[in-house]
Design a protein around this motif. Structure first.
Motif, PDB file in Angstrom:
ATOM      1  N   THR A  78       0.837  -1.203   0.000  1.00 17.32           N
ATOM      2  CA  THR A  78       0.000   0.000   0.000  1.00 17.32           C
ATOM      3  C   THR A  78       0.868   1.248   0.000  1.00 17.32           C
ATOM      4  N   THR A  79       0.555   2.176  -0.882  1.00 25.82           N
ATOM      5  CA  THR A  79       1.323   3.421  -0.961  1.00 25.82           C
ATOM      6  C   THR A  79       0.707   4.490  -0.068  1.00 25.82           C
ATOM      7  N   VAL A  80       1.486   5.536   0.152  1.00 26.47           N
ATOM      8  CA  VAL A  80       0.989   6.675   0.935  1.00 26.47           C
ATOM      9  C   VAL A  80      -0.245   7.267   0.264  1.00 26.47           C
ATOM     10  N   LYS A  81      -0.227   7.384  -1.043  1.00 27.92           N
ATOM     11  CA  LYS A  81      -1.368   7.955  -1.756  1.00 27.92           C
ATOM     12  C   LYS A  81      -2.612   7.093  -1.581  1.00 27.92           C
ATOM     13  N   GLN A  82      -2.465   5.781  -1.731  1.00 31.67           N
ATOM     14  CA  GLN A  82      -3.630   4.895  -1.596  1.00 31.67           C
ATOM     15  C   GLN A  82      -4.236   5.009  -0.209  1.00 31.67           C
ATOM     16  N   TRP A  83      -3.389   4.995   0.804  1.00 31.15           N
ATOM     17  CA  TRP A  83      -3.926   5.086   2.161  1.00 31.15           C
ATOM     18  C   TRP A  83      -4.461   6.485   2.456  1.00 31.15           C
ATOM     19  N   ALA A  84      -3.763   7.517   1.988  1.00 32.52           N
ATOM     20  CA  ALA A  84      -4.199   8.887   2.266  1.00 32.52           C
ATOM     21  C   ALA A  84      -5.598   9.140   1.719  1.00 32.52           C
ATOM     22  N   LEU A  85      -5.870   8.663   0.508  1.00 32.80           N
ATOM     23  CA  LEU A  85      -7.203   8.858  -0.072  1.00 32.80           C
ATOM     24  C   LEU A  85      -8.253   8.072   0.705  1.00 32.80           C
ATOM     25  N   VAL A 107      -2.881  17.175   2.536  1.00 33.86           N
ATOM     26  CA  VAL A 107      -2.743  15.835   1.955  1.00 33.86           C
ATOM     27  C   VAL A 107      -2.650  15.927   0.437  1.00 33.86           C
ATOM     28  N   ARG A 108      -3.543  16.697  -0.159  1.00 31.80           N
ATOM     29  CA  ARG A 108      -3.605  16.770  -1.616  1.00 31.80           C
ATOM     30  C   ARG A 108      -2.548  17.696  -2.219  1.00 31.80           C
ATOM     31  N   ARG A 109      -2.178  18.739  -1.487  1.00 28.83           N
ATOM     32  CA  ARG A 109      -1.254  19.722  -2.041  1.00 28.83           C
ATOM     33  C   ARG A 109       0.208  19.375  -1.796  1.00 28.83           C
ATOM     34  N   LYS A 118       5.487   6.524  -2.387  1.00 33.34           N
ATOM     35  CA  LYS A 118       6.214   5.682  -1.442  1.00 33.34           C
ATOM     36  C   LYS A 118       5.278   4.658  -0.804  1.00 33.34           C
ATOM     37  N   ARG A 119       5.807   3.474  -0.522  1.00 38.41           N
ATOM     38  CA  ARG A 119       5.020   2.478   0.203  1.00 38.41           C
ATOM     39  C   ARG A 119       5.079   2.782   1.694  1.00 38.41           C
ATOM     40  N   LEU A 120       3.988   2.560   2.379  1.00 38.90           N
ATOM     41  CA  LEU A 120       3.939   2.834   3.812  1.00 38.90           C
ATOM     42  C   LEU A 120       5.044   2.106   4.559  1.00 38.90           C
ATOM     43  N   GLU A 121       5.291   0.861   4.196  1.00 42.75           N
ATOM     44  CA  GLU A 121       6.255   0.047   4.924  1.00 42.75           C
ATOM     45  C   GLU A 121       7.702   0.488   4.720  1.00 42.75           C
TER      46      GLU A 121
END
Length: 422
Positions: A78-85, A107-109, A118-121
């Motif tokens: 899971t990437t930062v973007k996937q989790w952030a959304l 988050v968006r800007r 980046k991946r969370l891990e």
């Protein structure tokens, strides 16, 4: 009849190809949103009951190990973007619109554009610093970087709760240091000068309310005549004016984004009356005689509106907060140019913040708080008037009776020369 599996066992069966006993259990979702399973197996000994019991035990041991060790139950990719959304979707139901916007904007800007890939891990402290560096390079203030850092940490802590793997060391990265806030109150002469300019406006009581009582802008603009009680000589603040976002931007048929448990009453278009976020925000303000006289005079001439708003726009629609702010700036500009020698010894007053800007509306609360404090008013009374969740931002909430509050407001009115002959 097949024996029902016990809760938590998952799926247990014997594979026909090699006769091994297989057991699976669901442990969250993959990055794509599909179910993620853990599978264990044991060789067949030819004793079905023994083999089945063995694979069930192995599955239970695996599940307990996951729970005890904190091993992630979500996809390691899971990437930062996937989790952030995904996190923002959760926050839509838990945060008030303004709070949600404060979280979604960084988050968006900044977060997604800088480290969203980046991946969370695999996150490192350098990744978190990269977000702050990007803001500095764009000329943003350290306060902005610090607020974004707090949002990022909240996002990552929530990821851990959901079972994602996040290196613990990134949670220890210190926030960017910030300069001391330049928020301050107007001086006493500045406040008096602004009140005198406002007194020439038909709705000057709006700005008297701001400086005498220190309400928030939304509380003033959301005040309705039902909550102005001339018999009890008091005003009740129970609602705020807010502009709620549509579920789909600019699509009026999509409904409004309202979080769970959020009390909102629609006025027109996206304008709503909403409840304050805490019990301390609901409060009673006693009117001084001069303030009550001004309020009565204004209500007789205010623009008609179907909602009973005390301070609507000239068109009768809910007042726009930006127009309200522009008027406050204009009052400060007029006060800085005016000379009051013909009325008092006040003389010309150079109204303006030392930083070279106009004072914000919220800084009127600082004026009220300062005058109440200098008058020696009980901190509990100050809290009750300003709607702080804590006294001097500490202590338990309790109702303050009318007499000490009225006395406190009269002290502020006297200091600001409100209601006194020009």
């Amino acid at each position: 009849m097949a024996k029902r599996r016990e809760y938590g066992e998952g799926s247990v069966y014997q594979r026909q190809s090699d006769r091994r006993w297989i057991a699976t259990i669901e442990v969250g979702e993959t990055a794509a949103g599909t179910r993620r399973r853990i599978t264990v197996s044991v060789k067949s000994t030819g004793k079905p009951k023994v083999d089945r019991a063995a694979v069930v035990k192995k599955l239970r041991d695996k599940r307990l190990a996951i729970e005890a060790s904190g091993t992630p139950t979500q996809s390691a990719r899971t990437t930062v973007k996937q989790w952030a959304l995904a996190w923002l979707d959760i926050k839509k139901r838990t945060l008030a619109p303004r709070g949600y916007n404060a979280a979604a904007s960084p988050v968006r800007r900044w977060i997604i554009p800088t480290i969203g890939h980046k991946r969370l891990e695999t996150l490192t402290p350098a990744d978190l610093r990269a977000v702050a560096d990007a803001q500095r390079q764009a000329g943003r203030k350290e306060a902005t970087a610090a607020a974004t850092h707090r949002t990022l940490l909240n996002l990552l802590r929530a990821a851990i709760v959901e079972g994602h793997q996040v290196p613990q060391r990134v949670l220890l990265v210190p926030a960017p240091k910030t300069a001391q806030s330049d928020r301050m109150d107007l001086t006493l002469p500045e406040s008096v000068a602004c009140l005198r300019v406002a007194a020439d406006l038909p709705h000057g009581v709006r700005w008297a309310m701001a400086l005498l009582y220190g309400p928030r802008q939304g509380e003033v603009l959301g005040l309705t005549e039902d909550y102005v009680d001339f018999d009890a000589h008091e005003i009740r603040l129970e609602w705020q004016l807010d502009n709620l976002p549509y579920n789909v931007a600019r699509d009026r048929t999509s409904g409004f984004r309202v979080p769970d448990g959020y009390d909102a009453r629609q006025l027109v278009d996206s304008w709503h009356l909403v409840r304050p976020k805490s019990k301390a925000g609901v409060r009673v303000l006693p009117m001084t005689p001069a303030f009550e006289t001004a309020m009565r005079a204004w209500l007789e001439q205010r623009p008609a509106n179907p909602w009973g708003l005390v301070f609507p726009a000239a068109s009768g629609r809910p007042a726009n907060d930006k127009s309200d702010l522009a008027e406050w700036y204009a009052i400060q500009g007029a006060a800085a140019l005016a000379t009051y020698d013909d009325r008092t010894e006040l003389g010309p007053v150079p109204v303006g913040h030392p930083a070279g800007r106009y004072f914000k509306i919220h800084e009127c609360r600082n004026v009220t708080a300062t005058q109440l404090g200098e008058a020696g008013v009980d901190p509990e009374v100050i809290k009750s008037l300003l709607g702080h969740s804590t006294a001097a931002q500490s202590g338990e909430y309790r109702r303050i009776h009318r007499a000490p509050k009225l006395e406190a407001v009269e002290l502020v009115a006297s200091a600001l020369q409100y209601g006194q002959p020009a």
